[in-house]
Scaffold this motif. Sequence first.
Motif, PDB file in Angstrom:
ATOM      1  N   GLN A  93       0.821  -1.212   0.000  1.00  0.00           N
ATOM      2  CA  GLN A  93       0.000   0.000   0.000  1.00  0.00           C
ATOM      3  C   GLN A  93       0.857   1.265   0.000  1.00  0.00           C
ATOM      4  OE1 GLN A  93       0.130  -2.307   2.438  1.00  0.00           O
ATOM      5  NE2 GLN A  93      -0.248  -1.438   4.467  1.00  0.00           N
ATOM      6  N   HIS A  94       2.044   1.225   0.592  1.00  0.00           N
ATOM      7  CA  HIS A  94       2.934   2.390   0.577  1.00  0.00           C
ATOM      8  C   HIS A  94       3.588   2.555  -0.795  1.00  0.00           C
ATOM      9  CE1 HIS A  94       3.235   1.634   5.149  1.00  0.00           C
ATOM     10  NE2 HIS A  94       2.142   2.286   4.828  1.00  0.00           N
ATOM     11  N   ARG A  95       3.955   1.453  -1.413  1.00  0.00           N
ATOM     12  CA  ARG A  95       4.510   1.487  -2.766  1.00  0.00           C
ATOM     13  C   ARG A  95       3.462   2.021  -3.743  1.00  0.00           C
ATOM     14  NH1 ARG A  95       5.973  -3.441  -2.976  1.00  0.00           N
ATOM     15  NH2 ARG A  95       4.095  -4.174  -3.985  1.00  0.00           N
ATOM     16  N   ASP A  96       2.213   1.560  -3.587  1.00  0.00           N
ATOM     17  CA  ASP A  96       1.130   2.013  -4.458  1.00  0.00           C
ATOM     18  C   ASP A  96       0.845   3.496  -4.270  1.00  0.00           C
ATOM     19  OD1 ASP A  96       0.952  -0.595  -5.344  1.00  0.00           O
ATOM     20  OD2 ASP A  96      -0.856  -1.066  -4.181  1.00  0.00           O
ATOM     21  N   TYR A  97       0.856   3.955  -3.030  1.00  0.00           N
ATOM     22  CA  TYR A  97       0.647   5.370  -2.722  1.00  0.00           C
ATOM     23  C   TYR A  97       1.711   6.217  -3.419  1.00  0.00           C
ATOM     24  CZ  TYR A  97       0.964   9.640   0.113  1.00  0.00           C
ATOM     25  OH  TYR A  97       1.062  10.942   0.521  1.00  0.00           O
ATOM     26  N   LEU A  98       2.965   5.837  -3.268  1.00  0.00           N
ATOM     27  CA  LEU A  98       4.055   6.584  -3.884  1.00  0.00           C
ATOM     28  C   LEU A  98       3.919   6.574  -5.405  1.00  0.00           C
ATOM     29  CD1 LEU A  98       6.666   8.182  -3.478  1.00  0.00           C
ATOM     30  CD2 LEU A  98       7.901   6.007  -3.534  1.00  0.00           C
ATOM     31  N   ARG A  99       3.621   5.430  -5.976  1.00  0.00           N
ATOM     32  CA  ARG A  99       3.455   5.340  -7.430  1.00  0.00           C
ATOM     33  C   ARG A  99       2.324   6.248  -7.907  1.00  0.00           C
ATOM     34  NH1 ARG A  99       1.312   0.732  -8.042  1.00  0.00           N
ATOM     35  NH2 ARG A  99      -0.660   1.552  -8.738  1.00  0.00           N
ATOM     36  N   ARG A 100       1.181   6.218  -7.225  1.00  0.00           N
ATOM     37  CA  ARG A 100       0.044   7.068  -7.620  1.00  0.00           C
ATOM     38  C   ARG A 100       0.408   8.552  -7.557  1.00  0.00           C
ATOM     39  NH1 ARG A 100      -2.783   3.771  -4.303  1.00  0.00           N
ATOM     40  NH2 ARG A 100      -3.087   5.422  -2.787  1.00  0.00           N
ATOM     41  N   TYR A 101       1.091   8.957  -6.501  1.00  0.00           N
ATOM     42  CA  TYR A 101       1.473  10.364  -6.369  1.00  0.00           C
ATOM     43  C   TYR A 101       2.516  10.768  -7.400  1.00  0.00           C
ATOM     44  CZ  TYR A 101      -1.460  11.795  -2.563  1.00  0.00           C
ATOM     45  OH  TYR A 101      -2.556  12.143  -1.817  1.00  0.00           O
ATOM     46  N   LEU A 102       3.423   9.880  -7.714  1.00  0.00           N
ATOM     47  CA  LEU A 102       4.397  10.175  -8.773  1.00  0.00           C
ATOM     48  C   LEU A 102       3.690  10.326 -10.118  1.00  0.00           C
ATOM     49  CD1 LEU A 102       7.298   7.765  -7.797  1.00  0.00           C
ATOM     50  CD2 LEU A 102       7.444  10.272  -7.927  1.00  0.00           C
ATOM     51  N   GLU A 103       2.791   9.412 -10.418  1.00  0.00           N
ATOM     52  CA  GLU A 103       2.078   9.457 -11.695  1.00  0.00           C
ATOM     53  C   GLU A 103       1.230  10.719 -11.834  1.00  0.00           C
ATOM     54  OE1 GLU A 103       1.755   4.658 -12.566  1.00  0.00           O
ATOM     55  OE2 GLU A 103       0.109   5.655 -11.512  1.00  0.00           O
ATOM     56  N   ALA A 104       0.837  11.314 -10.727  1.00  0.00           N
ATOM     57  CA  ALA A 104       0.028  12.533 -10.751  1.00  0.00           C
ATOM     58  C   ALA A 104       0.877  13.793 -10.975  1.00  0.00           C
ATOM     59  CB  ALA A 104      -0.754  12.668  -9.445  1.00  0.00           C
ATOM     60  N   ARG A 105       2.200  13.669 -10.904  1.00  0.00           N
ATOM     61  CA  ARG A 105       3.088  14.813 -11.117  1.00  0.00           C
ATOM     62  C   ARG A 105       3.243  15.062 -12.611  1.00  0.00           C
ATOM     63  NH1 ARG A 105       2.280  15.022  -6.140  1.00  0.00           N
ATOM     64  NH2 ARG A 105       3.894  15.456  -4.618  1.00  0.00           N
ATOM     65  N   ASP A 106       3.147  16.327 -13.023  1.00  0.00           N
ATOM     66  CA  ASP A 106       3.273  16.679 -14.438  1.00  0.00           C
ATOM     67  C   ASP A 106       4.625  16.280 -15.017  1.00  0.00           C
ATOM     68  OD1 ASP A 106       0.749  17.755 -14.496  1.00  0.00           O
ATOM     69  OD2 ASP A 106       1.429  19.809 -14.144  1.00  0.00           O
ATOM     70  N   VAL A 107       5.651  16.309 -14.201  1.00  0.00           N
ATOM     71  CA  VAL A 107       7.004  16.034 -14.671  1.00  0.00           C
ATOM     72  C   VAL A 107       7.227  14.540 -14.955  1.00  0.00           C
ATOM     73  CG1 VAL A 107       8.077  15.734 -12.392  1.00  0.00           C
ATOM     74  CG2 VAL A 107       9.413  16.671 -14.271  1.00  0.00           C
ATOM     75  N   VAL A 108       6.384  13.691 -14.407  1.00  0.00           N
ATOM     76  CA  VAL A 108       6.565  12.241 -14.529  1.00  0.00           C
ATOM     77  C   VAL A 108       5.799  11.717 -15.740  1.00  0.00           C
ATOM     78  CG1 VAL A 108       6.152  10.001 -13.415  1.00  0.00           C
ATOM     79  CG2 VAL A 108       6.977  11.947 -12.061  1.00  0.00           C
ATOM     80  N   GLU A 109       6.530  11.041 -16.623  1.00  0.00           N
ATOM     81  CA  GLU A 109       5.897  10.399 -17.791  1.00  0.00           C
ATOM     82  C   GLU A 109       5.334   9.042 -17.412  1.00  0.00           C
ATOM     83  OE1 GLU A 109       8.641  10.146 -21.035  1.00  0.00           O
ATOM     84  OE2 GLU A 109       8.619  12.303 -21.374  1.00  0.00           O
ATOM     85  N   THR A 110       6.206   8.188 -16.829  1.00  0.00           N
ATOM     86  CA  THR A 110       5.774   6.838 -16.454  1.00  0.00           C
ATOM     87  C   THR A 110       6.483   6.389 -15.185  1.00  0.00           C
ATOM     88  OG1 THR A 110       7.519   5.758 -17.752  1.00  0.00           O
ATOM     89  CG2 THR A 110       5.387   6.116 -18.854  1.00  0.00           C
ATOM     90  N   VAL A 111       5.847   5.462 -14.513  1.00  0.00           N
ATOM     91  CA  VAL A 111       6.443   4.779 -13.360  1.00  0.00           C
ATOM     92  C   VAL A 111       6.294   3.293 -13.621  1.00  0.00           C
ATOM     93  CG1 VAL A 111       6.371   4.403 -10.871  1.00  0.00           C
ATOM     94  CG2 VAL A 111       5.779   6.660 -11.798  1.00  0.00           C
ATOM     95  N   GLU A 112       7.418   2.610 -13.666  1.00  0.00           N
ATOM     96  CA  GLU A 112       7.418   1.167 -13.928  1.00  0.00           C
ATOM     97  C   GLU A 112       7.903   0.439 -12.684  1.00  0.00           C
ATOM     98  OE1 GLU A 112       9.660  -2.049 -16.873  1.00  0.00           O
ATOM     99  OE2 GLU A 112      10.126   0.087 -17.034  1.00  0.00           O
ATOM    100  N   GLU A 113       7.101  -0.500 -12.203  1.00  0.00           N
ATOM    101  CA  GLU A 113       7.496  -1.329 -11.057  1.00  0.00           C
ATOM    102  C   GLU A 113       8.260  -2.535 -11.588  1.00  0.00           C
ATOM    103  OE1 GLU A 113       4.692  -2.343  -7.959  1.00  0.00           O
ATOM    104  OE2 GLU A 113       3.491  -0.588  -8.477  1.00  0.00           O
TER     105      GLU A 113
END
Length: 137
Positions: A14-34
Amino acid sequence: MPESGYYAKRPRPQHRDYLRRYLEARDVVETVEELDDFRLVVRRRGMSGVRVYLTNSYEIGVADVEEILAEAPETTCIVSTMDYNHYSSEAKALATERGVGLFKAVEFLGAVYFDGEAFLGYLSPAQREALRGRSSS
């Protein structure tokens, strides 16, 4: 059922998912790959990618930085997934010397907007305020 230390260093899903969701919501971030439970690749617009190693270690010390970089030498950033976790100043200095960012999750969410030295030396607003307070004393 007791965890028996399973999450002593491993980030909780759940912490990894939270961080991924918040990163994906940043304009500067194109993609997040686990890549696995510990590793993410963050691709950013107009900046270098970040190879993140996630940890849930309560206190990240020099030995932890060494262990992580030996296990995952491609790492460019180590992120503690829980904000009550912390890292030693020696661990931060070693990581920076090796060209690796060392952050709590909330710090990383600010650092992701920067590249190079500005990324490595990123300080959160609270850290900057604390430094101002010490320098005015």
